[in-house]
Design a protein around this motif. Structure first.
Motif, PDB file in Angstrom:
ATOM      1  N   THR A 137       0.829  -1.208   0.000  1.00  0.00           N
ATOM      2  CA  THR A 137       0.000   0.000   0.000  1.00  0.00           C
ATOM      3  C   THR A 137       0.864   1.258   0.000  1.00  0.00           C
ATOM      4  N   HIS A 138       0.516   2.208  -0.853  1.00  0.00           N
ATOM      5  CA  HIS A 138       1.206   3.504  -0.904  1.00  0.00           C
ATOM      6  C   HIS A 138       0.129   4.580  -1.051  1.00  0.00           C
ATOM      7  N   SER A 139      -0.135   5.314   0.008  1.00  0.00           N
ATOM      8  CA  SER A 139      -1.162   6.357  -0.059  1.00  0.00           C
ATOM      9  C   SER A 139      -0.728   7.560   0.756  1.00  0.00           C
ATOM     10  N   LYS A 140      -1.397   8.678   0.540  1.00  0.00           N
ATOM     11  CA  LYS A 140      -1.086   9.893   1.289  1.00  0.00           C
ATOM     12  C   LYS A 140      -1.399   9.726   2.769  1.00  0.00           C
ATOM     13  N   LYS A 141      -2.273   8.784   3.092  1.00  0.00           N
ATOM     14  CA  LYS A 141      -2.646   8.542   4.488  1.00  0.00           C
ATOM     15  C   LYS A 141      -1.791   7.441   5.124  1.00  0.00           C
ATOM     16  N   GLY A 142      -0.764   6.986   4.392  1.00  0.00           N
ATOM     17  CA  GLY A 142       0.149   5.997   4.942  1.00  0.00           C
ATOM     18  C   GLY A 142      -0.119   4.592   4.438  1.00  0.00           C
ATOM     19  N   ALA A 179      -0.375   1.770   6.627  1.00  0.00           N
ATOM     20  CA  ALA A 179      -1.235   1.037   7.558  1.00  0.00           C
ATOM     21  C   ALA A 179      -2.395   1.886   8.072  1.00  0.00           C
ATOM     22  N   ARG A 180      -2.115   3.163   8.326  1.00  0.00           N
ATOM     23  CA  ARG A 180      -3.117   4.050   8.926  1.00  0.00           C
ATOM     24  C   ARG A 180      -4.391   4.111   8.096  1.00  0.00           C
ATOM     25  N   VAL A 181      -4.259   4.116   6.780  1.00  0.00           N
ATOM     26  CA  VAL A 181      -5.424   4.194   5.908  1.00  0.00           C
ATOM     27  C   VAL A 181      -6.331   2.980   6.084  1.00  0.00           C
ATOM     28  N   TRP A 182      -5.728   1.815   6.383  1.00  0.00           N
ATOM     29  CA  TRP A 182      -6.525   0.603   6.564  1.00  0.00           C
ATOM     30  C   TRP A 182      -7.228   0.585   7.914  1.00  0.00           C
ATOM     31  N   GLY A 199     -11.618  -7.757  11.465  1.00  0.00           N
ATOM     32  CA  GLY A 199     -10.694  -7.793  12.597  1.00  0.00           C
ATOM     33  C   GLY A 199      -9.254  -7.864  12.127  1.00  0.00           C
ATOM     34  N   THR A 200      -9.021  -8.626  11.058  1.00  0.00           N
ATOM     35  CA  THR A 200      -7.681  -8.717  10.475  1.00  0.00           C
ATOM     36  C   THR A 200      -7.222  -7.368   9.945  1.00  0.00           C
ATOM     37  N   VAL A 201      -8.110  -6.657   9.270  1.00  0.00           N
ATOM     38  CA  VAL A 201      -7.764  -5.341   8.724  1.00  0.00           C
ATOM     39  C   VAL A 201      -7.328  -4.400   9.848  1.00  0.00           C
ATOM     40  N   VAL A 202      -8.125  -4.320  10.905  1.00  0.00           N
ATOM     41  CA  VAL A 202      -7.841  -3.390  12.004  1.00  0.00           C
ATOM     42  C   VAL A 202      -6.594  -3.808  12.775  1.00  0.00           C
ATOM     43  N   ASN A 203      -6.481  -5.095  13.118  1.00  0.00           N
ATOM     44  CA  ASN A 203      -5.334  -5.566  13.895  1.00  0.00           C
ATOM     45  C   ASN A 203      -4.021  -5.383  13.149  1.00  0.00           C
ATOM     46  N   THR A 204      -3.997  -5.795  11.883  1.00  0.00           N
ATOM     47  CA  THR A 204      -2.766  -5.693  11.101  1.00  0.00           C
ATOM     48  C   THR A 204      -2.372  -4.236  10.897  1.00  0.00           C
ATOM     49  N   ALA A 205      -3.355  -3.393  10.600  1.00  0.00           N
ATOM     50  CA  ALA A 205      -3.067  -1.969  10.403  1.00  0.00           C
ATOM     51  C   ALA A 205      -2.522  -1.347  11.681  1.00  0.00           C
ATOM     52  N   TYR A 206      -3.185  -1.604  12.794  1.00  0.00           N
ATOM     53  CA  TYR A 206      -2.751  -0.995  14.061  1.00  0.00           C
ATOM     54  C   TYR A 206      -1.355  -1.466  14.456  1.00  0.00           C
ATOM     55  N   ASN A 207      -1.126  -2.764  14.412  1.00  0.00           N
ATOM     56  CA  ASN A 207       0.177  -3.295  14.823  1.00  0.00           C
ATOM     57  C   ASN A 207       1.303  -2.821  13.907  1.00  0.00           C
ATOM     58  N   SER A 208       1.015  -2.686  12.616  1.00  0.00           N
ATOM     59  CA  SER A 208       2.038  -2.248  11.662  1.00  0.00           C
ATOM     60  C   SER A 208       2.453  -0.803  11.886  1.00  0.00           C
ATOM     61  N   SER A 225      -7.091   9.763  13.581  1.00  0.00           N
ATOM     62  CA  SER A 225      -6.929  11.210  13.402  1.00  0.00           C
ATOM     63  C   SER A 225      -5.690  11.751  14.105  1.00  0.00           C
ATOM     64  N   GLY A 226      -5.167  11.027  15.105  1.00  0.00           N
ATOM     65  CA  GLY A 226      -4.101  11.583  15.929  1.00  0.00           C
ATOM     66  C   GLY A 226      -2.695  11.102  15.650  1.00  0.00           C
ATOM     67  N   VAL A 227      -2.519  10.058  14.820  1.00  0.00           N
ATOM     68  CA  VAL A 227      -1.170   9.543  14.553  1.00  0.00           C
ATOM     69  C   VAL A 227      -0.760   9.823  13.109  1.00  0.00           C
ATOM     70  N   ARG A 228       0.553   9.798  12.867  1.00  0.00           N
ATOM     71  CA  ARG A 228       1.097   9.985  11.526  1.00  0.00           C
ATOM     72  C   ARG A 228       2.203   8.964  11.272  1.00  0.00           C
ATOM     73  N   GLU A 229       2.284   8.484  10.049  1.00  0.00           N
ATOM     74  CA  GLU A 229       3.383   7.602   9.650  1.00  0.00           C
ATOM     75  C   GLU A 229       4.524   8.456   9.097  1.00  0.00           C
ATOM     76  N   ARG A 230       5.745   8.150   9.535  1.00  0.00           N
ATOM     77  CA  ARG A 230       6.914   8.915   9.106  1.00  0.00           C
ATOM     78  C   ARG A 230       7.898   8.079   8.290  1.00  0.00           C
ATOM     79  N   VAL A 231       7.901   6.772   8.515  1.00  0.00           N
ATOM     80  CA  VAL A 231       8.847   5.885   7.833  1.00  0.00           C
ATOM     81  C   VAL A 231       8.274   5.532   6.470  1.00  0.00           C
ATOM     82  N   THR A 232       8.972   5.932   5.424  1.00  0.00           N
ATOM     83  CA  THR A 232       8.504   5.692   4.059  1.00  0.00           C
ATOM     84  C   THR A 232       9.488   4.814   3.301  1.00  0.00           C
TER      85      THR A 232
END
Length: 459
Positions: free
Chosen positions: A77-82, A84-87, A130-139, A207-214
């Motif tokens: 996944t490559h998006s402006k929202k990150g 994992a965060r987008v998922w 549940g897989t979508v949310v868990n994997t996104a959050y943990n990543s 809404s409160g977190v940001r991904e920085r590692v690209t």
């Protein structure tokens, strides 16, 4: 104040708290299923617990497939929202709705229709959304920053969130349901309200977190084949250790949390003890998790995990030796809280470190697929643990309409709540005895940074 978006950023307190909210919402959903689904089906709807347990076990097959698939999706996944965060955003609403839907079994339908409905809703809540949310959050842990100390702190905040979400459900769900009366309608309204609270926390996290590692342009244009991902993950011994330990700790947590209400009702004599034990567990667990930052700085992540395991073993040994004494069982809730808080506080942080180790060893950074094991472990552990409870409850002749149970039923419930969790903690301690990544991690980070700089110069 302007947010620091550098890859080695020190994460602000508001962003840490936002990250915490994600696991509060995530674990509210998980706890609703693991603590109350079996009880609701068996004691309220009088559905065969053995059939429910079998449905849950069969569903693990789908979980395995979807976790691996979702890990690959995040990696690609490559998006402006990150990545994992987008998922997290895409999965939050359907996840909570499917968790709520588990409790809306059509009561007038035939048994076969009920089983089909349960199978579909349980898999939507676990294997799909549940897989979508868990994997996104943990990543997100390893995508928010590369700073090892910060990933550790985020791991601690994440585990605090897990404990808050789990203990909120454990301590107050029955009280919230009782507010609406009794029977199916009360459960429908109560679970819906709790689920909406969970959804709110998930959206706060987004809404409160940001991904920085690209990724580099080359990595974006040439995504890794699944075969390469699997091959490189299997070369990562620390990823295997942490992943297996998490499977075991979530298995014992699943079997413990599902059986605790039965233990209070069938062994101690009243469901009221559930609230007492959970209240005794909650604050020590949160304090221990927050204090883990000190332990990590002093002893390292691996040793902090091992210290927590020793305390867990002590608590379950005391429970086993004391027998059905409510005062001792409630006190052991404190030991469980401290031990579990320390043992699990650094799971996400350790897994983030294994990603860096994997990059150092194989020259390939694998994030989504590496963290998919966390989602897989959580659901395998909770699902399989709950299945064991269901089978033993049904086999033992447990009677939902009486407080006094047969000797076989009492022994089965005690095995689920005390003896099996004790064995799991001993096995985990043995596995993590060989975890020593902390000793060399600083050098691994330096080596990875030099490689990246060399590639930039060559490019």
């Amino acid at each position: 104040m302007k947010r620091d978006l550098s890859v080695d950023a020190k994460i602000s307190v508001p962003e840490r708290l936002s990250y915490t909210c994600g696991n509060i919402g995530n674990c509210i959903g998980l706890a609703i299923i693991s603590m109350y689904m079996m009880y609701y089906y068996k004691d309220i709807l009088h559905i065969n617990a053995g059939m429910i347990a079998t449905i849950m076990l069969i569903s693990r097959v789908f979980d395995g497939v979807t976790d691996i698939f979702m890990g690959c999706v995040v990696d690609r996944t490559h998006s402006k929202k990150g990545k994992a965060r987008v998922w997290l955003l895409r999965g939050a609403v359907p996840y909570i709705l499917s968790v709520i839907g588990i409790f809306f079994v059509p009561s007038v339908a035939s048994d076969m229709v009920k089983y089909i409905y349960i199978f579909v809703m349980y898999n939507l809540a676990n294997a799909v959304f549940g897989t979508v949310v868990n994997t996104a959050y943990n990543s997100m842990n390893s995508l928010i920053t590369k700073n090892s100390y910060e990933t550790g702190i985020l791991g601690i905040f994440g585990m605090v969130g897990a404990m808050v979400g789990t203990n909120l459900v454990g301590s107050y769900a029955l009280k919230i349901i009782d507010m609406f009366g009794s029977g199916e309608r009360a459960w429908h309204l109560g679970i819906t309200l709790i689920g909406m609270i969970g959804l709110l926390f998930l959206l706060i996290c987004y809404s409160g977190v940001r991904e920085r590692v690209t990724e580099t342009q080359e990595q974006m244009e040439n995504p890794l084949p699944v075969k390469v991902i699997v091959k490189n993950l299997l070369k990562n011994k620390y990823w295997l250790m942490v992943g297996l330990s998490y499977v075991l700790i979530m298995f014992f947590n699943g079997i413990y949390s599902t059986s605790l209400l039965y233990y209070c009702k069938g062994v101690l004599g009243s469901t009221d003890y559930m609230t007492s034990i959970m209240n005794m567990t909650a604050m020590p667990q949160i304090v221990a998790t927050i204090s883990a930052a000190f332990f990590v700085k002093k002893f390292g992540k691996g040793n902090t995990f091992r210290i927590g395991n020793v305390i867990l073993i002590a608590g379950f040994l005391i429970r086993a030796l004391a027998g059905p004494r409510p005062d001792v069982q409630i006190f052991c809730g404190l030991l469980y809280g401290v031990g579990y808080g320390l043992a699990t506080s650094e799971i996400l942080g350790m897994l983030a470190d294994t990603v860096e180790y994997g990059l150092w060893k194989t020259n390939v950074r694998i994030v989504g697929s590496a963290f998919a094991v966390m989602s897989f472990a959580a659901k395998i552990g909770n699902g399989l643990g709950s299945s064991v409870v269901g089978w033993l409850i049904e086999w033992s002749g447990y009677n939902a309409d009486t407080l006094v149970q047969s000797r076989t039923a009492v022994l089965s419930i005690t095995a689920c709540s005390v003896y099996i969790p004790l064995v799991m903690t001993v096995v985990m301690l043995f596995i993590m005895f060989f975890y020593n990544l902390d000793k060399n991690f600083a050098q691994i980070i330096l080596d990875n940074k030099k490689r990246e700089e060399n590639r930039s110069v060559e490019g």
